[in-house]
Scaffold this active site. Structure first.
Site, short mmCIF file in Angstrom:
data_model
loop_
_atom_site.label_atom_id
_atom_site.label_comp_id
_atom_site.label_asym_id
_atom_site.label_seq_id
_atom_site.Cartn_x
_atom_site.Cartn_y
_atom_site.Cartn_z
N CYS A 1 10.12 1.86 24.08
CA CYS A 1 9.89 0.48 24.51
C CYS A 1 11.18 -0.09 25.08
O CYS A 1 12.28 0.23 24.62
CB CYS A 1 9.38 -0.38 23.36
SG CYS A 1 10.55 -0.60 22.04
N GLN B 1 9.73 18.33 25.44
CA GLN B 1 10.68 18.43 24.32
C GLN B 1 10.73 19.84 23.73
O GLN B 1 11.64 20.16 22.98
CB GLN B 1 10.32 17.43 23.21
CG GLN B 1 10.58 15.98 23.56
CD GLN B 1 12.06 15.62 23.63
OE1 GLN B 1 12.91 16.25 23.01
NE2 GLN B 1 12.36 14.62 24.42
N GLY C 1 9.54 15.81 34.42
CA GLY C 1 8.45 15.90 33.46
C GLY C 1 7.37 14.85 33.68
O GLY C 1 6.17 15.14 33.58
N SER C 2 7.77 13.64 34.03
CA SER C 2 6.78 12.57 34.23
C SER C 2 5.84 12.91 35.38
O SER C 2 4.62 12.71 35.29
CB SER C 2 7.47 11.24 34.54
OG SER C 2 8.33 10.88 33.48
N ASN D 1 8.57 13.44 21.15
CA ASN D 1 9.92 13.06 21.54
C ASN D 1 10.56 12.05 20.59
O ASN D 1 11.77 11.90 20.59
CB ASN D 1 9.92 12.50 22.97
CG ASN D 1 8.86 11.45 23.18
OD1 ASN D 1 7.66 11.72 23.07
ND2 ASN D 1 9.27 10.23 23.44
N THR E 1 10.60 18.54 50.65
CA THR E 1 11.62 19.58 50.71
C THR E 1 12.08 19.92 49.30
O THR E 1 12.31 19.03 48.48
CB THR E 1 12.82 19.08 51.54
OG1 THR E 1 12.32 18.74 52.84
CG2 THR E 1 13.90 20.14 51.68
N SER F 1 10.72 19.92 31.85
CA SER F 1 11.75 19.17 32.57
C SER F 1 13.13 19.77 32.31
O SER F 1 13.42 20.20 31.19
CB SER F 1 11.71 17.71 32.11
OG SER F 1 12.71 16.96 32.75
N ALA F 2 13.97 19.78 33.33
CA ALA F 2 15.27 20.45 33.22
C ALA F 2 16.30 19.68 32.39
O ALA F 2 17.09 20.27 31.68
CB ALA F 2 15.84 20.69 34.63
C1 LIG Z 1 11.59 13.09 28.68
C2 LIG Z 1 10.13 13.30 28.48
C3 LIG Z 1 9.23 13.18 29.54
C4 LIG Z 1 9.67 12.75 30.92
O1 LIG Z 1 10.41 13.72 31.58
P1 LIG Z 1 11.33 13.28 32.85
O2 LIG Z 1 11.83 14.57 33.40
O3 LIG Z 1 12.40 12.41 32.28
O4 LIG Z 1 10.43 12.56 33.79
C5 LIG Z 1 7.90 13.43 29.32
N1 LIG Z 1 7.47 13.81 28.11
C6 LIG Z 1 8.29 13.95 27.05
C7 LIG Z 1 7.75 14.38 25.74
C8 LIG Z 1 9.65 13.69 27.20
O5 LIG Z 1 10.47 13.81 26.15
#
Ligand SMILES: *Cc1c(COP(=O)(O)O)cnc(C)c1O
Length: 403
Positions: free
Chosen positions: A326, A180, A72-73, A152, A238, A200-201
């Site tokens: 934090c 989320q 997700g990041s 989140n 890859t 994100s998975a």
């Molecule tokens: C967990 C989260 C992310 C980051 O996702 P990752 O797959 O851990 O990098 C980004 N945004 C929100 C709202 C999240 O809860």
């Protein structure tokens, strides 16, 4: 072994055993590189393309609009940096909210250092963005609006379709961090007029390190990771075939029982919230009461230091979070709690409990009892609480005072 109660599903989830079974052969049997030419590798390529179809259809997109990422990041970084780069001739103004995940906020801060202008929208006490302020913030040089689908920390769900409409009318691209929300609540990029979306998975019982960015076909998308020609030349590296297979399996599973899970989690969430609210004095519930992720409960307890509470809960086998991203040891309270108007001293006493479909009422009963004991114990050690009791222990408005 001591009993473990896992209530930190917003941080990450347990990989579902069925999902794991779908991933396993990608490690040991079809280990070919999907970019290779021979038939053996085509098996891996097939896994990747099938996964793309599943994930696209989960949000009403086309398979060619899905780009696999390392989570997700990365998807957040890519969406925001790529739009900033590709549309800089049109303008250098971007809009986001004050309660975004750090993957979004820190990317915007980076762009500010590169000379971009960023507007951070306020939210109301429930954590909902101010749509009038959003409308008024759009300028001729605005190129992107990025607002998360669901928060989140406090679980508030944004009026995404309305935001999409405002963006579309203004001719501005709309990105949503749906990490989320994806797999938890229905999302549709057409209905909601979303141009870019991050998912994100590992937040949906899939593997860590796998995510995707959806980008509407009409969006000019520049690369973040340069190298080979994977992902139509936009994201080199890859393919993480097991991760991608696991993401698709987790999505499929989540979709099949989404409404059942939503109903079950909402019932348990509301049970937890009402018990805590009724049985623990001087408690504040954070986030919107109903426009809220089905699995999220978030509280502030007055006269409590959050970290001590988490340590005592941990001793009782309960995995919970303060809800703030934090780093531990930092004295800065959560930016989300400050944005919804909680004063510093109250924001420090926060607790996030996030359920999964495996969570039981019996577990929550145990947690409420432990929480009552923990809070009483900590308050009895607090000179502030002692003072407060001496003064007549009146609930005052200070706990919801605006900044
Ligand atoms: C967990 C989260 C992310 C980051 O996702 P990752 O797959 O851990 O990098 C980004 N945004 C929100 C709202 C999240 O809860």
């Amino acid at each position: 072994m001591k009993r473990l109660i896992y209530l930190d599903n917003a941080a990450t989830t347990r990989l579902d055993p069925e999902v794991f079974l779908k991933m396993q052969p990608c490690f040991t049997e079809f280990y070919g590189n999907p970019s290779s030419i021979y038939q053996f590798a085509q098996k891996s390529a097939g896994v990747v393309e099938e996964a793309r179809e599943e994930l696209a259809s989960a949000i009403g997109a086309k398979p060619q609009e899905i780009y696999f990422t390392g989570g997700g990041s990365e998807a957040d970084n890519w969406a925001i940096k790529a739009v900033a780069e590709a549309y800089k001739e049109k303008g250098r103004h971007l809009i986001t909210s004050k309660i975004e995940h750090h993957a979004v906020l820190h990317t915007f801060e980076y762009l500010q250092r590169q000379g971009y202008d960023v507007t951070y929208l306020d939210v109301n006490e429930d954590g909902i963005v101010d749509l009038e302020q959003l409308r008024a913030s759009v300028r001729p040089d605005t190129i992107l609006i990025s607002i998360m689908a669901a928060n989140n920390e406090i679980g508030t769900i944004q009026p995404i379709a309305k935001i999409g409409e405002i963006a579309r009318e203004a001719g501005v691209l709309f990105h949503t961090d749906a990490v989320q929300a994806f797999g938890h609540i229905p999302l549709d990029v057409e209905e909601m007029k979303i141009d870019l979306l991050s998912a994100s998975a590992h937040k949906i019982h899939g593997p860590k390190g796998a995510g995707f960015l959806y980008a509407r076909k009409s969006v000019k998308l520049s690369s973040l990771i340069h190298g080979g020609a994977q992902e139509r030349g936009k994201r080199a590296g890859t393919h993480n075939v097991p991760g991608i297979a696991g993401f698709a399996a987790a999505s499929k599973r989540a979709r099949e029982k989404m409404f059942e899970t939503m109903e079950k989690e909402t019932r348990l969430r509301d049970y937890l919230i009402s018990r805590v609210e009724e049985e623990i004095p001087f408690t504040i519930v954070n986030g919107h009461r109903t426009s809220r992720l089905p699995n999220n409960a978030h509280f502030c307890f007055r006269f409590i230091e959050g970290e001590s509470m988490l340590i005592l809960l941990d001793e009782a086998g309960i995995c919970a979070s303060s809800g703030s991203a934090c780093t531990s040891g930092s004295l800065d309270p959560s930016h989300v709690l400050l944005a919804i108007g909680r004063p510093h001293e109250i924001a420090h006493g926060s607790l996030r409990l996030t359920l999964s479909e495996q969570t039981t009422k019996e577990e929550l009963d145990f947690v409420v009892e432990e929480l009552k004991k923990t809070i009483e114990r900590l308050r009895n050690m607090s000179p502030l609480y002692e003072d407060f009791l001496k003064k007549g222990a009146k609930e005052d408005a200070s706990c919801i005072a605006k900044k």
